[in-house]
Design a protein around this motif. Structure first.
Motif, PDB file in Angstrom:
ATOM      1  N   ILE A 182      -1.661   3.914   6.215  1.00  0.00           N
ATOM      2  CA  ILE A 182      -2.095   5.096   5.472  1.00  0.00           C
ATOM      3  C   ILE A 182      -3.349   4.740   4.670  1.00  0.00           C
ATOM      4  CG2 ILE A 182      -1.419   6.847   3.796  1.00  0.00           C
ATOM      5  CD1 ILE A 182       1.532   6.099   4.537  1.00  0.00           C
ATOM      6  N   VAL A 183      -4.430   5.447   4.973  1.00  0.00           N
ATOM      7  CA  VAL A 183      -5.748   5.129   4.432  1.00  0.00           C
ATOM      8  C   VAL A 183      -6.293   6.323   3.657  1.00  0.00           C
ATOM      9  CG1 VAL A 183      -8.039   4.228   5.018  1.00  0.00           C
ATOM     10  CG2 VAL A 183      -6.106   3.792   6.550  1.00  0.00           C
ATOM     11  N   GLY A 184      -6.974   6.077   2.554  1.00  0.00           N
ATOM     12  CA  GLY A 184      -7.600   7.146   1.798  1.00  0.00           C
ATOM     13  C   GLY A 184      -8.973   7.490   2.342  1.00  0.00           C
ATOM     14  N   ASP A 185      -9.402   8.742   2.156  1.00  0.00           N
ATOM     15  CA  ASP A 185     -10.733   9.117   2.629  1.00  0.00           C
ATOM     16  C   ASP A 185     -11.825   8.407   1.828  1.00  0.00           C
ATOM     17  OD1 ASP A 185     -10.071  10.599   0.371  1.00  0.00           O
ATOM     18  OD2 ASP A 185     -10.773  12.522   1.163  1.00  0.00           O
ATOM     19  N   GLY A 186     -11.627   8.266   0.532  1.00  0.00           N
ATOM     20  CA  GLY A 186     -12.585   7.493  -0.260  1.00  0.00           C
ATOM     21  C   GLY A 186     -12.593   6.026   0.126  1.00  0.00           C
ATOM     22  N   GLU A 187     -11.457   5.547   0.571  1.00  0.00           N
ATOM     23  CA  GLU A 187     -11.340   4.155   0.999  1.00  0.00           C
ATOM     24  C   GLU A 187     -12.230   3.857   2.201  1.00  0.00           C
ATOM     25  OE1 GLU A 187      -7.711   1.024   2.129  1.00  0.00           O
ATOM     26  OE2 GLU A 187      -7.319   3.186   1.986  1.00  0.00           O
ATOM     27  N   LEU A 188     -12.568   4.887   2.950  1.00  0.00           N
ATOM     28  CA  LEU A 188     -13.420   4.701   4.124  1.00  0.00           C
ATOM     29  C   LEU A 188     -14.837   4.273   3.747  1.00  0.00           C
ATOM     30  CD1 LEU A 188     -12.318   7.697   6.385  1.00  0.00           C
ATOM     31  CD2 LEU A 188     -11.493   5.340   6.415  1.00  0.00           C
TER      32      LEU A 188
END
Length: 287
Positions: free
Chosen positions: A146-152
């Protein structure tokens, strides 16, 4: 998904959302926005999709969850408590000295946590490594990353995605929580992600999109990617930061919230009361 399953998952989501609000208000601060945006996702995973045993958290053939956006730990802890991994009273020790529920997940402290996360981007590599190890062992277990959009914003994510795509690792399901915000504002203003689904397709992924507040849509997307055999797979959640509580959905700075004003606490108490009433009504109507 039949109507009874839908009802049960929505009820679980309400309980998880309630737990998040209560634990963070009790603590006085915490990562609220990104925890609430994954409530329905976590409810579908732990309520229907995962092969797990809360009484045996280290079961060898279990599916794994890697919460790369580790700041959403409160959302994870809440569903783990609801599913019986530990006593719900632990939730009120969040981030205390000596707690088993630190601000960001720690696999050595919390039953049900398979990977320590929090340094953004690194959870993607960890998930890929776990998935590779399982594949080498001949395991059929899934890894949900599970990844955050800001983390991208982190380049490490894209290095991992290239690896997953090259090796066609369809059993490592990447789920991107596209809630449109990160710590300092809207993602489009900080570092425009453009079309995340199209970018993942360009990297070689089979991509499904789903509304982040719909247990049915999330479950359907997971079922679809599980049918893919020859590609890496990704689900992009069209979600809302602070989802399920209108006051927090509309709060601009809702990444980490301090419960230090009468207005915030009143809105929180109102949401808690509404969720408690919904849970009582739905639980008794299906007895």
């Amino acid at each position: 998904m039949n109507q009874e399953q839908k009802h049960d998952l929505e009820l679980l989501a309400a309980k998880v959302r309630l737990d998040v609000l209560k634990m963070l208000q009790h603590r006085g601060y915490g990562h609220l926005g990104g925890s609430l945006s994954i409530v329905e996702l976590m409810s579908v995973l732990y309520g229907k999709q995962l092969h797990i045993d809360p009484k045996n958290p280290q079961m060898p053939d279990r599916d794994r969850v890697v919460l790369s956006k580790g700041h959403a730990g409160p959302g994870w802890y809440s569903v783990l408590a609801e599913k019986g991994y530990f006593d719900p009273s632990w939730l009120y020790t969040l981030n205390e000295g000596g707690t088993r529920l630190p601000s960001h997940p720690d696999r050595l402290k919390t039953p049900g946590v398979d990977m320590t996360t929090g340094s953004l981007g690194q959870g993607t590599s960890s998930a890929a490594g776990i998935a590779t190890g399982l594949k080498l062992k001949g395991s059929k277990a899934y890894v949900y990353c599970i990844v955050g959009d800001g983390e991208l914003n982190e380049g490490q994510c894209w290095e991992t995605f290239q690896y997953l795509a090259h090796y066609r690792m369809n059993h490592c399901i990447v789920i991107i929580d596209d809630n449109k915000k990160q710590l300092d504002g809207y993602t489009k203003d900080i570092m425009n992600p453009f079309d995340i689904a199209e970018k993942m397709k360009a990297f070689g992924f089979h991509v499904e999109t789903a509304k982040g507040n719909s247990v049915e849509a999330i479950d359907e997307a997971i079922e679809k990617v599980k049918q893919v055999q020859d590609q890496a797979v990704c689900i992009v959640l069209d979600s809302i930061k602070g989802a399920g509580v209108p006051y927090f959905e509309n709060m601009m700075a809702n990444h980490s919230v301090k419960f230090n004003t009468d207005e915030i606490n009143a809105a929180t108490n109102q949401a808690i009361q509404a969720l408690e009433a919904y849970i009582q009504k739905e639980a008794t109507s299906h007895v």
